[in-house]
Enzyme design. Structure first.
Site, short mmCIF file in Angstrom:
data_model
loop_
_atom_site.label_atom_id
_atom_site.label_comp_id
_atom_site.label_asym_id
_atom_site.label_seq_id
_atom_site.Cartn_x
_atom_site.Cartn_y
_atom_site.Cartn_z
N HIS A 66 0.80 -1.24 0.00
CA HIS A 66 0.00 0.00 0.00
C HIS A 66 0.82 1.27 0.00
CE1 HIS A 66 -3.94 -1.90 0.86
NE2 HIS A 66 -3.22 -2.79 1.50
N LYS A 85 -8.45 13.71 4.68
CA LYS A 85 -7.55 12.56 4.65
C LYS A 85 -6.53 12.77 5.77
CE LYS A 85 -6.75 13.72 0.26
NZ LYS A 85 -6.91 12.48 -0.48
N ARG A 86 -5.73 11.75 6.05
CA ARG A 86 -4.68 11.95 7.04
C ARG A 86 -3.79 13.12 6.65
NH1 ARG A 86 -3.96 8.12 11.30
NH2 ARG A 86 -2.03 9.23 11.71
N LYS A 139 0.55 14.42 0.96
CA LYS A 139 -0.82 14.67 0.52
C LYS A 139 -1.05 16.16 0.24
CE LYS A 139 -2.70 10.67 3.05
NZ LYS A 139 -3.33 9.80 2.03
N THR A 181 -8.75 6.36 -2.00
CA THR A 181 -10.09 5.79 -2.15
C THR A 181 -11.14 6.87 -1.92
OG1 THR A 181 -9.82 5.03 0.13
CG2 THR A 181 -9.59 3.38 -1.59
N LYS A 191 -14.88 8.03 -3.75
CA LYS A 191 -16.13 8.34 -3.04
C LYS A 191 -16.68 9.69 -3.47
CE LYS A 191 -14.24 5.70 0.77
NZ LYS A 191 -13.33 5.82 1.92
C1 26V Z 1 1.65 2.35 7.77
C2 26V Z 1 2.27 2.07 8.95
C3 26V Z 1 3.71 2.05 8.96
C4 26V Z 1 4.18 1.19 10.08
C5 26V Z 1 3.56 1.60 11.36
C6 26V Z 1 2.08 1.50 11.34
C7 26V Z 1 1.50 1.84 10.07
C8 26V Z 1 0.13 1.89 9.99
C9 26V Z 1 -0.47 2.16 8.81
C10 26V Z 1 0.27 2.39 7.71
C11 26V Z 1 -0.49 2.64 6.50
C12 26V Z 1 0.27 3.18 5.37
C13 26V Z 1 -0.24 2.58 4.17
C14 26V Z 1 -1.57 3.12 3.72
O1 26V Z 1 -2.52 3.40 4.43
N1 26V Z 1 -1.65 3.25 2.46
C15 26V Z 1 -2.83 3.73 1.81
O2 26V Z 1 -3.55 2.59 1.38
C16 26V Z 1 -4.74 2.95 0.72
C17 26V Z 1 -5.48 1.67 0.41
O3 26V Z 1 -4.76 0.93 -0.52
C18 26V Z 1 -4.43 3.76 -0.51
O4 26V Z 1 -5.63 4.15 -1.10
C19 26V Z 1 -3.63 5.00 -0.15
O5 26V Z 1 -3.23 5.70 -1.31
C20 26V Z 1 -2.41 4.59 0.63
O6 26V Z 1 -1.72 5.73 1.13
#
Ligand code: 26V
Length: 803
Positions: A359, A540-541, A546, A648, A652
């Protein structure tokens, strides 16, 4: 023989009302005159929940009876939001439930709004998992979601003087009526300890300590109640609740200490989605839920199968990012140590069963664990990872070092997941292409058939049908409701874009949503908003990539321009922001403060006559998105090209008739294809151009010098114009823009400004805007998560739906 007691489906609102009253009385234990809003909500929930139980049992029975392949979706995060309204709509009782409740003297909306969000996720990755649960049930795919039942979900955000402040979230303070604790399902999950060699490849691992993983199940009913899957979340419990001898010695706190320590594993969701911090507790969380899930799915497999070689034919395990990647080693460990297989045979089976979704390509977000930490927490798994790495090297003797799993004292979880998986997928066409060209280029060269693309999608049940009843009714009136499960049906709306009556309907639905949102925002201190203004939304975050910063810089520049040319025909705009910053991400928090400070200045400027407003409601979450998205005219998707894997939210918004201003990033590329370039506002550098700019270190100076509007805003920020009491407050932001503009905000500013003025213009041509809006909706068929799930089923899982 098995008997199911099925509650009869109510025929009318009176019957449902009596079921609600029954639960208020006998489940909640309250008479009507003492019932609180929460009591009513719980009573309604129980009445609805009753109706999903028998179909749930039927689904489970059928999937056993037909012995189909099952899918297990392992995800550290499920950002579900509220469950009640979606469940009511999915089983087709929306209108009846409202009538029943209002007949009982309760306000439908207020009762629904009483439900706390289940915020067991950070953002896109977790929300995607939630949409996929809905779709797996709706398309009738036998599947389980597996995750963690965090006591505390994503923190609650508030603003103190414009600064973000975090507080613990408490979604379980009230009873959570959707879940069933399965007291009989508990697995012992060990950590640390010693490993002694056994026969062949086997070893005996004696963990130094252990916790119990306790199962909690939530039914996930699909559309029309035809198929219901299960979300199973694990909660950590101590092996012993309490140490009696310590208590008896007067050590009352110490007596409970080991128990409390065990429970910390599922206590809180890590709120940092930027950089993994290599924390022991995080690794324990990952192993805890991966191991419990694998043990549970093996138990289910072994009920009907003796031959382990059938595993890949009956089981597909999806790793949602690398967070459950330790599961690769765990599955192999179970096969070797518990089932006596050789390492090679176990590896082959595991690799036939596991699949991995990536992701994010940001190198700092890719998980790595220190060798020492792995050795102390999971010594047996470290041995297995070493075996996997050696085997991969033996099979690919010329492999480059970057393909190693273990390197420089670190375990690279992305490489482990890749090497241990049958299929590896990206989440949009561009992202998958970049995976092949960048982070996984070398592994891709060794395994050219492994990477596939499955573009993300979102569930149209929650994201149109339930959250936007005005639009839903308009669509249903014109093309029927087949689109709810076959979103390609929306294509039928395309010719209606040219029909004035349809555009009028669209306009009316949007305006009603904007009025409702304005009232809601006014209750949160936003003052009066003009529902005829252009509602411009970025939710968004908070992340530098972003580029909320680009948005607020343009807002400030617009403010300057409006003050300079007060008599120009400026269309009214409301700039809406929403989103949380990771608690440790200082720059993101400073950007929040900047947005709030600039907003305060603009909102106080009466010379603008209300034509520009900035609002930033605190604590953005799923249920806030459900209010904002249907009311948006413009969707901001302005990430640095190459950095947003998919997005995503972008889908929406388009589904709800907003037009997009965006870069050629993530799924924006595919949205442009679907709606046509004339119906989307694309600007800025492409991913390749960004890459080229960075190659020799991007220098923002020429861009700043060439654009006086940009230069002025940066100076205003640096001079303290937006922070008069504290002129140095935003120096860091000025400094970043001038000297370390990694996210190329300055390089895209002029193009962003220019396209925003084109948007001002387009907004004035109402009929044309509405035509574009209709075409956006019509083109969104392919962004249903049903399509994503069917793609996974065919191309990744090789699983069939029950239909
Ligand atoms: C990353 C990490 C890094 C390690 C520590 C904990 C943690 C928790 C969450 C994340 C998430 C980063 C990845 C993420 O959310 N990616 C997003 O995924 C979406 C679904 O595929 C996508 O639409 C977004 O563009 C993408 O940023």
């Amino acid at each position: 023989m098995s008997f199911t007691h099925a509650v009869t489906r109510p025929e009318n609102a009176d019957e449902l009302a009596s079921a609600i009253l029954g639960h208020l009385t006998y489940t909640i234990g309250k008479p009507t005159d003492a019932a609180t809003r929460s009591d009513w909500r719980l009573a309604l929930t129980h009445a609805i929940r009753d109706l999903v139980i028998a179909p749930w049992f039927d689904s489970v029975r059928r999937s056993y009876a037909e012995d189909r392949k099952r899918v297990y979706y392992l995800s550290m995060e499920f950002l579900i939001g509220r469950l009640l309204e979606d469940a009511v709509d999915n089983i087709g009782l929306g209108d009846m439930a409202r009538d029943a409740l209002e007949g009982l003297g309760q306000d439908w909306r207020e009762v629904l709004d009483d439900e706390p969000d289940a915020a067991l996720g950070n953002g896109g990755l977790g929300r995607l998992a939630a949409c996929f649960l809905d779709s797996m049930s709706t398309v009738g795919l036998p599947a389980h979601g597996y995750g963690i039942r965090y006591d505390h979900g994503l923190f609650r955000q508030s603003f103190h003087d414009g600064w973000q402040v975090e507080e613990a979230e408490e979604w379980l303070r009230q009873a959570h009526p959707w879940e069933f604790q399965r007291r009989e399902v508990q697995y012992r999950i060990g950590f640390g300890g010693t490993v002694t060699p056994g026969e062949g490849d086997a070893a005996h691992w004696e963990p130094g300590d252990a916790v119990l993983a306790a199962a909690y199940d939530t039914p996930v009913p699909g559309w029309g109640g035809k198929w219901t899957n299960t979300l199973r979340l694990w909660s950590a419990k101590p092996e012993r609740l309490f140490e009696l001898d310590r208590f008896n010695q007067g050590d009352f706190v110490g007596a409970a200490a080991p128990a409390i320590l065990a429970q910390t594993i599922s206590r809180v969701l890590y709120p940092d989605d930027t950089t993994p911090q290599g924390k022991e507790l995080r690794l324990k969380q990952e192993y805890f839920f991966s191991a419990a899930s694998i043990r549970d799915l093996m138990r289910r497999f072994l009920i009907d199968h003796e031959d382990l070689s059938q595993l890949p034919d009956k089981v597909a395990i999806q790793l949602n990012d690398t967070h459950p990647a330790i599961g690769v080693a765990e599955l192999i460990r179970v096969l070797i140590d518990d089932h006596g297989m050789s390492f090679d045979a176990a590896f082959e089976l595991a690799r036939g069963t596991l699949h991995y979704t990536n992701h994010t390509l940001m190198p700092e977000a890719l998980e790595r664990w220190g060798w020492d930490l792995m050795q102390s927490v999971l010594p047996r798994h470290l041995q297995i990872i070493e075996m996997i790495d050696r085997r991969h090297e033996a099979e690919n003797p010329d492999r480059p070092d970057v393909t190693r799993i273990i390197d420089h004292g670190e375990i690279r979880m992305g490489n482990l997941a890749f090497i241990g998986s049958c299929r590896v997928n990206g989440v949009s066409a561009l992202h998958t292409d970049l995976m092949k060209r960048t982070v996984f280029a070398d592994l891709h060269a060794l395994h050219p058939d492994r990477i596939v693309n499955v573009t993300n999608g979102v569930t149209p049940r929650r994201w149109i049908n339930t959250c936007n009843p005005g639009l839903r009714n308009l669509i249903n009136d014109r093309i029927g409701d087949g689109w709810v499960t076959d979103l390609d049906e929306l294509e039928k709306l395309r010719p209606l874009a040219d029909e004035a009556g349809f555009r009028e309907g669209l306009d009316a639905a949007k305006r009603a949503n904007k009025v409702r949102l304005s009232n809601w925002l006014a209750d949160r201190g936003a003052g009066t908003l003009d529902p005829d203004a252009l509602f411009d939304v970025q939710i968004k975050r908070l992340h530098e990539y972003k580029r909320q910063l680009l948005n607020i810089l343009e807002t400030a520049a617009l403010w300057n321009e409006m003050r300079e040319h007060p008599d120009r025909d400026w269309p009214s705009r409301v700039k809406i922001f929403g989103g949380k910053a990771a608690p440790g991400y200082a720059q993101a928090k400073l950007i929040i403060k900047l947005i709030n400070d600039i907003g305060a200045k603009i909102n106080a400027d009466e010379s603008l006559r209300g034509r520009l407003k900035v609002v930033y409601p605190a604590n953005y979450n799923v249920s806030m998105a459900e209010k904002l998205i249907p009311a948006a005219d413009l969707s901001e998707q302005i990430s640095t090209a190459g950095m947003e894997a998919s997005g995503t939210g972008n889908m929406k918004f388009s589904m709800n008739g907003a037009l997009t201003v965006g870069t050629l990033d993530g799924a924006n590329v595919e949205i442009r294809e679907a709606v046509g370039p004339e119906n989307i506002f694309i600007f800025g550098k492409t991913a390749d151009e960004v890459h080229a700019l960075r190659e020799h270190g991007y220098d923002s100076r020429p861009a700043i010098e060439a654009d006086p509007r940009l230069a002025r805003v940066i100076s205003q920020i640096e001079s303290g114009e937006f922070s008069p009491g504290d002129p140095d407050r935003f120096k860091g932001i000025g400094d970043t823009l001038r000297h370390h503009d990694w996210f190329v905000v300055t390089a895209d500013f002029s193009a962003y400004w220019a396209i925003q003025r084109r948007i001002d213009d387009a907004w004035k041509h109402r009929e044309d805007w509405l035509r574009k809006s209709a075409i956006n909706i019509a083109g969104m068929g392919r962004f249903s998560s049903d399509r994503s799930i069917r793609n996974y089923a065919e191309r990744v899982w090789q699983a069939e739906t029950m239909e």
